[in-house]
Design an enzyme around this catalytic site. Sequence first.
Site, PDB file in Angstrom:
ATOM      1  N   TRP A  47      11.278   2.632  -5.667  1.00 34.76           N
ATOM      2  CA  TRP A  47      11.158   3.934  -5.038  1.00 34.76           C
ATOM      3  C   TRP A  47      12.079   4.557  -5.986  1.00 34.76           C
ATOM      4  O   TRP A  47      11.795   5.687  -5.447  1.00 34.76           O
ATOM      5  CB  TRP A  47      11.877   3.606  -3.538  1.00 34.76           C
ATOM      6  CG  TRP A  47      10.527   2.490  -3.067  1.00 34.76           C
ATOM      7  CD1 TRP A  47       9.037   2.751  -2.828  1.00 34.76           C
ATOM      8  CD2 TRP A  47      10.450   2.721  -1.385  1.00 34.76           C
ATOM      9  NE1 TRP A  47       8.334   2.651  -2.015  1.00 34.76           N
ATOM     10  CE2 TRP A  47       8.813   1.767  -0.774  1.00 34.76           C
ATOM     11  CE3 TRP A  47      11.973   2.302  -0.882  1.00 34.76           C
ATOM     12  CZ2 TRP A  47       8.710   1.705   0.448  1.00 34.76           C
ATOM     13  CZ3 TRP A  47      11.056   0.942   0.625  1.00 34.76           C
ATOM     14  CH2 TRP A  47      10.159   0.817   1.070  1.00 34.76           C
ATOM     15  N   ASP A  59       0.909  -1.045   0.008  1.00 34.15           N
ATOM     16  CA  ASP A  59      -0.007   0.069   0.256  1.00 34.15           C
ATOM     17  C   ASP A  59       0.572   1.126   0.411  1.00 34.15           C
ATOM     18  O   ASP A  59       0.215   1.691  -0.277  1.00 34.15           O
ATOM     19  CB  ASP A  59      -0.908  -0.136   1.473  1.00 34.15           C
ATOM     20  CG  ASP A  59      -2.177  -1.475   1.319  1.00 34.15           C
ATOM     21  OD1 ASP A  59      -2.591  -1.072  -0.359  1.00 34.15           O
ATOM     22  OD2 ASP A  59      -2.151  -1.941   1.953  1.00 34.15           O
ATOM     23  N   ASP A  60       2.196   1.466  -0.123  1.00 39.09           N
ATOM     24  CA  ASP A  60       3.213   2.485  -0.477  1.00 39.09           C
ATOM     25  C   ASP A  60       3.070   3.011  -1.001  1.00 39.09           C
ATOM     26  O   ASP A  60       2.637   2.826  -2.415  1.00 39.09           O
ATOM     27  CB  ASP A  60       4.638   2.154  -0.457  1.00 39.09           C
ATOM     28  CG  ASP A  60       5.310   3.138  -0.091  1.00 39.09           C
ATOM     29  OD1 ASP A  60       6.288   3.858   0.757  1.00 39.09           O
ATOM     30  OD2 ASP A  60       5.827   3.292  -1.105  1.00 39.09           O
ATOM     31  N   VAL A  61       2.996   4.475  -0.885  1.00 35.10           N
ATOM     32  CA  VAL A  61       2.177   5.397  -1.849  1.00 35.10           C
ATOM     33  C   VAL A  61       3.202   5.364  -3.039  1.00 35.10           C
ATOM     34  O   VAL A  61       3.060   5.445  -4.046  1.00 35.10           O
ATOM     35  CB  VAL A  61       2.444   6.852  -1.059  1.00 35.10           C
ATOM     36  CG1 VAL A  61       1.780   8.479  -2.496  1.00 35.10           C
ATOM     37  CG2 VAL A  61       0.934   6.784  -0.318  1.00 35.10           C
TER      38      VAL A  61
END
Length: 303
Positions: free
Chosen positions: A299, A257-259
Site C-alpha cells: 500500500w 480484494d483490496d484495490v
Amino acid sequence: MELHEINDKFIIPLPEAFDTNANLGYLTRAKDECMYEIEDGIITKVIAIGEIRSLVRISIIENKQMLIQFINDSRPTKARHLEEIVKYISEWFDLDNDLTSFYDMAKADPLLKLPARKFFGLRIIGIPDLFEALCWGVLGQQINLPFAYSLKKQFVEKFGDSIEWSGKKYWIFPTCERIAQLTPADFADIKMTVKKSEYLIGIAGLMASGELSKEKLAKMNFKDAEKNLIKIRGIGPWTANYVLMRCLRFSEAFPIDDVGLINAIKTLQNMDRKPTKEEILAFSIPWRNWESYATFYLWRTLY
C-alpha cells in the site's frame, strides 16, 4: 514494558527496526486526518481509556526512544491508567512485534524487496480501539482514501468529544454507546450512504451490549475471528481482514480484494492489466504469516 520518567516525560524504548521518518511519513499522508496532529515531528493526540481522557505529545529521539508528555493537566493519577496509555501507544505503533523474519523474507521477495528497503522501520500503524477500527473500515468501503478521511472527519466532529488546548481542538472518537442510540436520520448531513449509517449503528449496538468486543475476538484464532466479524451486517471479508490487521494484529490478515493491493502489484510488476486473485495468491505464498505487513508495505508504494 519498563517505563522511565525524566522531567515529566515517560520514555518508551523503541525496537531496532523503527524509523521516525517512515512512520511520520505514513501518519502525515492525509490532510483531513482528525484524530491527531503532527507539527515539527511531534504528535499530539487524545488517548481515551474508559472515561479518562489524556492529551499527549509524542516525540521520537534518534529512532531509539519515544517520549510521552501529558499536557493540559491530563496526566492520569492512577498507575494502571498510565500503563493503559503506554499500552495503547505501543499497540498503535506495533512496538512489540519483532520484524526480523519479515525483513529476511522481504529482501528475497520480488515484490517486497524494494518497498522493504525504501520504508525500512515502518510499522503497521494500528487502530487500537475496535469500534474506531470497525467504523473506519466501514467508512472506507468502495470510496477513495481522501473521501474516506473527509467522512471520518465529519463523523468525528459531529458525534465525538474534544479537548481544547492552545486554541486547537483535539478530537475523541465517538463512543459506541452514543452511536448505538442514533438513527440514520441523524447522519443526514454527513455525505455517506444510508446503508453505511445503518451498519455503523448496528455495529455500535453490538459493542455497546458487549456481544462484540476486542477481548472476545483476541481470544479466537484468526479464522474464527474472521468468521465472527463477517457475520455482522456491513462487514465483508475486506473489512474483517482490515480490522484484524490493524486492530487485532493478526499477522496473517490479508485483504486480498483490496484495490490498493491490486494496484500496487500491477505497478510493481509492470502489468497492463489487474492481477487475478489466483496470481495474488501465488505472489503471496512466501508471505505466509506476514501477509498483513506485506500488504501494508505494498500500500505504502502508492502514495
